[in-house]
Design an enzyme around this catalytic site. Structure first.
Site, PDB file in Angstrom:
ATOM      1  N   SER A 147     -26.507  31.479  83.165  1.00 46.36           N
ATOM      2  CA  SER A 147     -25.386  31.117  84.036  1.00 46.36           C
ATOM      3  C   SER A 147     -24.341  32.218  84.043  1.00 46.36           C
ATOM      4  O   SER A 147     -24.146  32.919  83.044  1.00 46.36           O
ATOM      5  CB  SER A 147     -24.769  29.825  83.502  1.00 46.36           C
ATOM      6  OG  SER A 147     -23.532  29.583  84.129  1.00 46.36           O
ATOM      7  N   TYR A 166     -21.696  24.038  76.109  1.00 47.89           N
ATOM      8  CA  TYR A 166     -22.715  24.314  77.135  1.00 47.89           C
ATOM      9  C   TYR A 166     -22.815  25.821  77.376  1.00 47.89           C
ATOM     10  O   TYR A 166     -23.897  26.402  77.331  1.00 47.89           O
ATOM     11  CB  TYR A 166     -22.370  23.587  78.453  1.00 47.89           C
ATOM     12  CG  TYR A 166     -23.070  24.195  79.647  1.00 47.89           C
ATOM     13  CD1 TYR A 166     -24.426  23.979  79.866  1.00 47.89           C
ATOM     14  CD2 TYR A 166     -22.377  25.046  80.521  1.00 47.89           C
ATOM     15  CE1 TYR A 166     -25.072  24.586  80.930  1.00 47.89           C
ATOM     16  CE2 TYR A 166     -23.023  25.648  81.583  1.00 47.89           C
ATOM     17  CZ  TYR A 166     -24.374  25.416  81.783  1.00 47.89           C
ATOM     18  OH  TYR A 166     -25.009  26.025  82.831  1.00 47.89           O
ATOM     19  N   LYS A 217     -25.937  28.894  76.550  1.00 44.11           N
ATOM     20  CA  LYS A 217     -26.535  29.894  77.452  1.00 44.11           C
ATOM     21  C   LYS A 217     -26.444  31.283  76.815  1.00 44.11           C
ATOM     22  O   LYS A 217     -27.395  32.065  76.874  1.00 44.11           O
ATOM     23  CB  LYS A 217     -25.851  29.863  78.823  1.00 44.11           C
ATOM     24  CG  LYS A 217     -26.111  28.581  79.598  1.00 44.11           C
ATOM     25  CD  LYS A 217     -27.603  28.400  79.910  1.00 44.11           C
ATOM     26  CE  LYS A 217     -27.928  27.050  80.472  1.00 44.11           C
ATOM     27  NZ  LYS A 217     -29.378  26.798  80.644  1.00 44.11           N
TER      28      LYS A 217
HETATM   29  C1  UD1 Z   1     -19.205  25.565  85.978  1.00 45.76           C
HETATM   30  C2  UD1 Z   1     -19.883  26.767  85.355  1.00 45.76           C
HETATM   31  C3  UD1 Z   1     -21.370  26.730  85.543  1.00 45.76           C
HETATM   32  C4  UD1 Z   1     -21.922  25.412  85.128  1.00 45.76           C
HETATM   33  C5  UD1 Z   1     -21.222  24.304  85.883  1.00 45.76           C
HETATM   34  C6  UD1 Z   1     -21.770  22.979  85.416  1.00 45.76           C
HETATM   35  C7  UD1 Z   1     -18.479  28.777  85.449  1.00 45.76           C
HETATM   36  C8  UD1 Z   1     -18.104  30.002  86.225  1.00 45.76           C
HETATM   37  N1  UD1 Z   1     -19.427  27.994  85.989  1.00 45.76           N
HETATM   38  O1  UD1 Z   1     -19.229  25.735  87.358  1.00 45.76           O
HETATM   39  O2  UD1 Z   1     -21.980  27.725  84.773  1.00 45.76           O
HETATM   40  O3  UD1 Z   1     -23.295  25.369  85.385  1.00 45.76           O
HETATM   41  O4  UD1 Z   1     -19.825  24.364  85.626  1.00 45.76           O
HETATM   42  O5  UD1 Z   1     -20.931  21.921  85.685  1.00 45.76           O
HETATM   43  O6  UD1 Z   1     -17.948  28.508  84.408  1.00 45.76           O
HETATM   44  N2  UD1 Z   1     -13.582  21.372  91.876  1.00 45.76           N
HETATM   45  C9  UD1 Z   1     -12.585  20.600  92.442  1.00 45.76           C
HETATM   46  N3  UD1 Z   1     -12.737  19.239  92.432  1.00 45.76           N
HETATM   47  C10 UD1 Z   1     -13.846  18.626  91.912  1.00 45.76           C
HETATM   48  C11 UD1 Z   1     -14.873  19.419  91.354  1.00 45.76           C
HETATM   49  C12 UD1 Z   1     -14.691  20.798  91.347  1.00 45.76           C
HETATM   50  O7  UD1 Z   1     -11.576  21.105  92.907  1.00 45.76           O
HETATM   51  O8  UD1 Z   1     -13.919  17.376  91.934  1.00 45.76           O
HETATM   52  C13 UD1 Z   1     -13.427  22.839  91.877  1.00 45.76           C
HETATM   53  C14 UD1 Z   1     -13.439  23.441  90.485  1.00 45.76           C
HETATM   54  O9  UD1 Z   1     -12.140  23.477  89.957  1.00 45.76           O
HETATM   55  C15 UD1 Z   1     -14.011  24.821  90.772  1.00 45.76           C
HETATM   56  C16 UD1 Z   1     -14.960  24.604  91.941  1.00 45.76           C
HETATM   57  O10 UD1 Z   1     -14.544  23.374  92.533  1.00 45.76           O
HETATM   58  O11 UD1 Z   1     -13.003  25.704  91.162  1.00 45.76           O
HETATM   59  C17 UD1 Z   1     -16.407  24.505  91.545  1.00 45.76           C
HETATM   60  O12 UD1 Z   1     -16.522  23.560  90.497  1.00 45.76           O
HETATM   61  P1  UD1 Z   1     -17.943  23.103  89.913  1.00 45.76           P
HETATM   62  O13 UD1 Z   1     -18.846  22.703  91.022  1.00 45.76           O
HETATM   63  O14 UD1 Z   1     -17.688  22.098  88.836  1.00 45.76           O
HETATM   64  O15 UD1 Z   1     -18.565  24.431  89.290  1.00 45.76           O
HETATM   65  P2  UD1 Z   1     -17.950  25.489  88.240  1.00 45.76           P
HETATM   66  O16 UD1 Z   1     -16.862  24.886  87.461  1.00 45.76           O
HETATM   67  O17 UD1 Z   1     -17.710  26.734  88.975  1.00 45.76           O
END
Ligand code: UD1
Length: 337
Positions: A125, A150, A154
């Site tokens: 990841s 987690y 990795k």
């Molecule tokens: C993270 C990890 C990734 C892991 C994944 C598993 C990093 C860069 N990535 O992904 O390796 O596999 O978690 O869960 O650390 N968001 C919202 N509202 C929500 C959900 C998400 O605003 O309800 C935003 C988050 O703040 C983020 C983006 O959407 O900025 C993506 O979030 P998400 O899909 O959870 O993935 P990552 O956090 O990037």
């Protein structure tokens, strides 16, 4: 050629099985069904017309892993997806993550090191980079202290594979995924989150469908163009295809090192608001959302420099964010119908 896909009924695993079968490989899936369902096998069969061999197996059970490899001595390559992947859960229950993600990996490698030759693809990841200093992120960016158990599994997994490959006949490719989203265009397979989704895209599609009241956008005060966090969202089918290409590189002995590492992303960063707008465009629906505080442990920005994957693997993500969002939306509607 027989390829073992661990966690092959999961989100990325199932899409990879389809691409392997399309390329003519004989696939055997093992999965403990902890985070997926047997019905995924039907989805795979509906797409490819072929039923992959399947065995329910929990890779934490060392004797069973040994016994499995005794029965299947003709495996030419392993793609190892089987792992737990929820960041929050890993903070709550670290030993579950260390047991599931590390013990299982060690047991599989112990069997592979006994072979004359073994080819191993590992699901890693971009989380290993933490908040990288420069964007886009190359494979040479430094590895940061993990922010969750987690993420640590990795990093440790990559180290275990690297140490082992040095002294055995195992050749390995570490694939560092950015943010996989979307579903197969056939809508036969896709993501099946259990409970409330933690990841952005399944939360959006469930909200769009009316299963959730509104999306909480975690922070709009990041130093990004619109203030929301930026990620590299890659269509799961593009990601799956990269696994087949990486495997072929090992099978054809094209690798130039015992362990090679590739970033798998699109190279384009999208903000949370851009993802929301993309969803609204492809669905024709207004998405209810509110801005809330930042989520602990979240980084500002992460998107891939994809030059190495482009040049060395000859692979490039093809789908746009909109295509990926459209497939995720089609899938959500199908599983709720
Ligand atoms: C993270 C990890 C990734 C892991 C994944 C598993 C990093 C860069 N990535 O992904 O390796 O596999 O978690 O869960 O650390 N968001 C919202 N509202 C929500 C959900 C998400 O605003 O309800 C935003 C988050 O703040 C983020 C983006 O959407 O900025 C993506 O979030 P998400 O899909 O959870 O993935 P990552 O956090 O990037």
């Amino acid at each position: 050629m027989k390829i073992l896909v661990t966690g092959g009924l999961g989100f990325i695993g199932s899409h990879t099985v389809v691409e392997l079968q399309n390329e003519g490989y004989e696939v055997i899936i093992v999965d403990n069904l902890s985070n997926t369902s047997l019905s995924v096998l039907d989805g795979i069969q509906n797409i490819t017309g072929k039923v992959p061999a399947f065995e329910k197996l929990d890779l934490r059970e060392k004797e069973k892993v040994q016994e499995f490899f005794k029965r299947h001595h003709d495996i030419s390559g392993v793609i190892h997806f089987a792992a737990s992947k929820a960041v929050g859960e890993s903070v709550e229950n670290p030993l579950l993550y260390y047991e599931n993600n590390i013990n299982a990996l060690v047991y599989v490698l112990q069997e592979l090191q006994q072979k004359q030759e073994a080819n191993f693809i590992f699901s890693s990841s971009c989380t290993v980079y933490g908040q990288a200093e420069t964007m886009p992120i190359t494979e040479n960016a430094s590895i940061q202290t993990a922010m969750s158990p987690y993420g640590n599994t990795k990093q440790i997994g990559e180290e275990i594979i690297t140490d082992t490959a040095k002294v055995t006949n195992i050749n390995a490719i570490l694939l560092r995924y950015f943010n996989p989203i979307g579903a197969h265009p056939s809508t036969e397979i896709g993501e099946l989150p259990i409970g409330v989704p933690q990841n952005l895209v399944p939360f959006i599609t469930q909200t769009g469908f009316g299963l959730r009241k509104e999306l909480a956008v975690y922070g709009d005060d990041y130093p990004t163009p619109d203030g929301t966090a930026v990620r590299d969202y890659i269509h799961v089918v593009d990601l799956a295809k990269a696994h087949v290409i990486a495997l072929q590189r090992l099978l054809n002995k094209k690798n130039t090192a015992k362990v090679e590492t590739f970033n798998l992303g699109t190279g384009t960063g999208s903000s949370v608001l851009e993802v929301i707008h993309s969803f609204e465009k492809v669905s024709g629906k207004k998405l209810p959302y509110k801005i809330v505080g930042r989520r602990e442990g979240d980084i500002t920005s992460a998107y891939a420099n994809t030059d190495k994957a482009n040049d060395v693997l000859g692979w490039k993500a093809q789908s746009t964010l909109e295509e990926a969002m459209a497939s995720a939306w089609k899938w959500e509607q199908k599983i709720r119908s």
